[in-house]
Design an enzyme around this catalytic site. Structure first.
Site, mmCIF file in Angstrom:
data_model
loop_
_atom_site.group_PDB
_atom_site.id
_atom_site.type_symbol
_atom_site.label_atom_id
_atom_site.label_comp_id
_atom_site.label_asym_id
_atom_site.label_seq_id
_atom_site.Cartn_x
_atom_site.Cartn_y
_atom_site.Cartn_z
ATOM 1 C CD GLU A 1 -0.911 -0.270 3.743
ATOM 2 O OE1 GLU A 1 -1.916 -0.967 3.642
ATOM 3 O OE2 GLU A 1 -0.517 0.217 4.798
ATOM 4 C CB CYS B 1 3.152 7.207 3.399
ATOM 5 S SG CYS B 1 3.541 5.905 4.575
ATOM 6 C CB CYS C 1 7.096 -5.787 8.078
ATOM 7 S SG CYS C 1 8.496 -5.062 8.967
ATOM 8 C CB CYS D 1 6.516 -3.794 15.840
ATOM 9 S SG CYS D 1 8.231 -3.445 15.371
ATOM 10 C CB CYS E 1 3.195 -2.520 13.440
ATOM 11 S SG CYS E 1 3.294 -2.241 11.670
ATOM 12 N N GLY F 1 6.782 -2.545 5.658
ATOM 13 C CA GLY F 1 8.149 -3.019 5.503
ATOM 14 C C GLY F 1 9.178 -2.263 6.310
ATOM 15 C CD GLU F 2 13.575 -1.480 9.192
ATOM 16 O OE1 GLU F 2 12.640 -0.982 9.860
ATOM 17 O OE2 GLU F 2 14.609 -0.849 8.918
ATOM 18 C CB SER G 1 10.722 5.326 9.016
ATOM 19 O OG SER G 1 10.312 5.056 10.336
ATOM 20 C CB SER H 1 10.320 3.006 14.832
ATOM 21 O OG SER H 1 9.931 3.560 13.594
ATOM 22 C CG LEU H 2 13.686 4.905 21.074
ATOM 23 C CD1 LEU H 2 14.918 4.208 20.520
ATOM 24 C CD2 LEU H 2 14.097 6.162 21.855
ATOM 25 C CG HIS H 3 7.717 2.756 18.944
ATOM 26 N ND1 HIS H 3 7.079 3.900 18.512
ATOM 27 C CD2 HIS H 3 7.952 2.027 17.817
ATOM 28 C CE1 HIS H 3 6.928 3.856 17.192
ATOM 29 N NE2 HIS H 3 7.449 2.742 16.747
ATOM 30 C CG ASN I 1 -4.403 3.760 13.313
ATOM 31 O OD1 ASN I 1 -5.555 3.809 13.723
ATOM 32 N ND2 ASN I 1 -4.095 3.591 12.051
ATOM 33 C CB CYS J 1 0.337 1.194 10.714
ATOM 34 S SG CYS J 1 0.689 2.839 11.319
HETATM 35 N N1 SAH Z 1 9.624 -0.422 9.573
HETATM 36 C C1 SAH Z 1 9.839 0.985 9.609
HETATM 37 C C2 SAH Z 1 8.910 1.804 8.736
HETATM 38 C C3 SAH Z 1 7.449 1.436 8.661
HETATM 39 S S1 SAH Z 1 6.396 1.816 10.011
HETATM 40 C C4 SAH Z 1 9.785 1.479 11.026
HETATM 41 O O1 SAH Z 1 9.409 0.720 11.898
HETATM 42 O O2 SAH Z 1 10.185 2.614 11.271
HETATM 43 C C5 SAH Z 1 6.287 3.564 10.121
HETATM 44 C C6 SAH Z 1 6.021 4.061 11.530
HETATM 45 O O3 SAH Z 1 4.679 3.748 11.955
HETATM 46 C C7 SAH Z 1 6.935 3.430 12.567
HETATM 47 O O4 SAH Z 1 7.381 4.385 13.481
HETATM 48 C C8 SAH Z 1 6.005 2.433 13.232
HETATM 49 O O5 SAH Z 1 6.467 2.058 14.504
HETATM 50 C C9 SAH Z 1 4.714 3.202 13.258
HETATM 51 N N2 SAH Z 1 3.528 2.385 13.509
HETATM 52 C C10 SAH Z 1 3.304 1.106 13.146
HETATM 53 N N3 SAH Z 1 2.103 0.682 13.566
HETATM 54 C C11 SAH Z 1 1.547 1.715 14.226
HETATM 55 C C12 SAH Z 1 0.289 1.883 14.884
HETATM 56 N N4 SAH Z 1 -0.599 0.905 14.945
HETATM 57 N N5 SAH Z 1 0.039 3.088 15.440
HETATM 58 C C13 SAH Z 1 0.955 4.094 15.368
HETATM 59 N N6 SAH Z 1 2.143 3.990 14.757
HETATM 60 C C14 SAH Z 1 2.444 2.802 14.194
#
Ligand code: SAH
Length: 394
Positions: free
Chosen positions: A118, A131, A138, A142, A145, A207-208, A241, A264-266, A340, A383
């Protein structure tokens, strides 16, 4: 029934039936896979003058077309052989969704071998951001996601990545995406305001990107080289990212590009990040941030730290303080993303008060912070959710 599980195991442990169908092949060669010199060689191999490679490239990167009937500067007899050799159609739209008054457009694409990916176009008064996906699925798993739940199908080719951006540019050039009134009242719905260019590309779809390094890097080059070599988007307007693949971050820093790195630290602590971003078990928070500061030092570019705020999971005041202390004085800013929730997820976005307090504490450490707008929510714009729901349909 949703495919998405609330807390999956590692990607490899899920049953194959949970994976999208298709996606086992190698996409046909496309001019966006090749530097211009190699496109010339292909054209010469067809018995055509090499300058036709530039003509074809201008059609694709400058006029956003791969249709022979739109190539009136090519001899009629040469159009089909040339487009067949260098402009095969790689992506077929499977579903298209719009929201935000038509200014957010999400496309679910089917690849030549049946994989689903997508892309999302977001038009703002001053910019248009695409985007894009870098992989079908992927492998990073995570748990919050949607894409992470289905596992990796395959890497996308360079041209499959670039084609998503070209498709968005075509949509804009065709006047299909309404303009947005800017604060000064300009923009609006005049025909002139209705056409715009793709100004920004973010690798934040499926994807990563750094797990598909060679194709992504070539895509960045193709997107940012001037026409006819590429599409002419500014490197500074491209964001890659990553979950934090440390060796690949270091490698990217050495490429002499000025693209923005998003990490993407989180979570600021390894205990939580080990669960939210499983690759943290391999590269810890401190190593990921070291690699990010190395990237900032080499490129001079401010690193974007992505942090999805998840209610009562990672939005505690002490975590904001810990994050603030890790980032204080660094060339970084924090991009907070209200979670989300994926279908069936036990997690949800933070309460407004917790989000405000998180922002306040980061700012108290002198760390710049923005809260990402949540465009596209009602079309599962974020996502991987559209692909997941399409796969889940019978
Ligand atoms: N794999 C890469 C790029 C794709 S995801 C990465 O992880 O950075 C793009 C961003 O969306 C990342 O920061 C990811 O952690 C975030 N993301 C994924 N699922 C999400 C969700 N359900 N709600 C909010 N952010 C989300």
């Amino acid at each position: 029934m949703p495919l998405v599980l609330a807390s999956p195991g590692p990607a490899g442990s899920r049953p194959a039936s949970n994976r999208p169908a298709g996606g086992r092949g190698r996409p046909p060669r496309h001019l966006a896979d090749l530097p211009l010199a190699e496109r010339r060689a292909v054209v010469a191999g067809l018995g055509q003058p090499p300058f036709r490679a530039s003509q074809l490239s201008r059609h694709f990167f400058g006029r956003y077309t791969d249709r022979p009937e739109e190539m009136s500067d090519l001899p009629l007899a040469a159009r089909d052989p040339l487009t067949q050799a260098l402009l095969p159609r790689l992506l077929t739209p499977e579903r298209e969704l719009a929201c935000d008054g038509g200014t957010t457009r999400k496309t679910l694409w089917r690849t030549f071998d049946g994989a689903l990916v997508e892309s999302v176009l977001m038009r703002y008064p001053e910019r248009v951001t695409m985007c894009v996906s870098s992989q079908a699925g992927c492998g990073m798993a995570c748990p919050f996601c949607a894409t992470g739940q289905a596992g990796l199908t395959r890497n996308l080719s360079t041209a499959e990545i670039v084609a998503q951006v070209v498709a968005g540019a075509r949509m804009l050039a065709d006047g299909q995406v309404p303009g947005v009134a800017s604060r000064g009242g300009q923009g609006g719905s005049s025909p002139r305001a209705n056409t715009a260019r793709v100004s920004n590309v973010v690798f934040m779809g499926m994807g990563e990107p750094l797990a598909n390094y060679a194709s992504v890097l070539a895509a960045v080059r193709r997107l940012t080289e001037p026409v006819p070599e590429g599409m002419g988007i500014s490197q500074r307007s491209v964001t890659v990212s990553t979950v934090g693949l440390v060796p690949a971050i270091t490698r990217l820093a050495a490429e002499q590009l000025s693209v923005t790195l998003a990490v993407s630290l989180h979570a600021p602590d390894d205990e939580l990040r080990d669960t939210l971003v499983p690759v943290n078990r391999r590269w810890k928070v401190a190593e990921v941030l070291d690699a990010a500061w190395g990237y900032a030092a080499t490129t001079g570019r401010r690193v974007s730290i992505e942090y999805a705020l998840i209610r009562d999971i990672n939005d505690h005041a002490w975590r904001a303080d810990l994050l603030g202390s890790l980032l204080a004085g660094r060339l970084a800013h924090v991009n907070l993303i209200p979670l989300n929730p994926t279908p069936g997820s036990k997690w949800t976005a933070s309460r407004p008060a917790a989000q405000r307090e998180f922002v306040r504490r980061l700012e108290a450490h002198g760390v710049p912070v923005t809260v990402r707008d949540t465009r596209g929510r009602e079309i599962d714009g974020a996502c991987g959710q559209l692909a997941a729901s399409a796969v889940a349909r019978p």
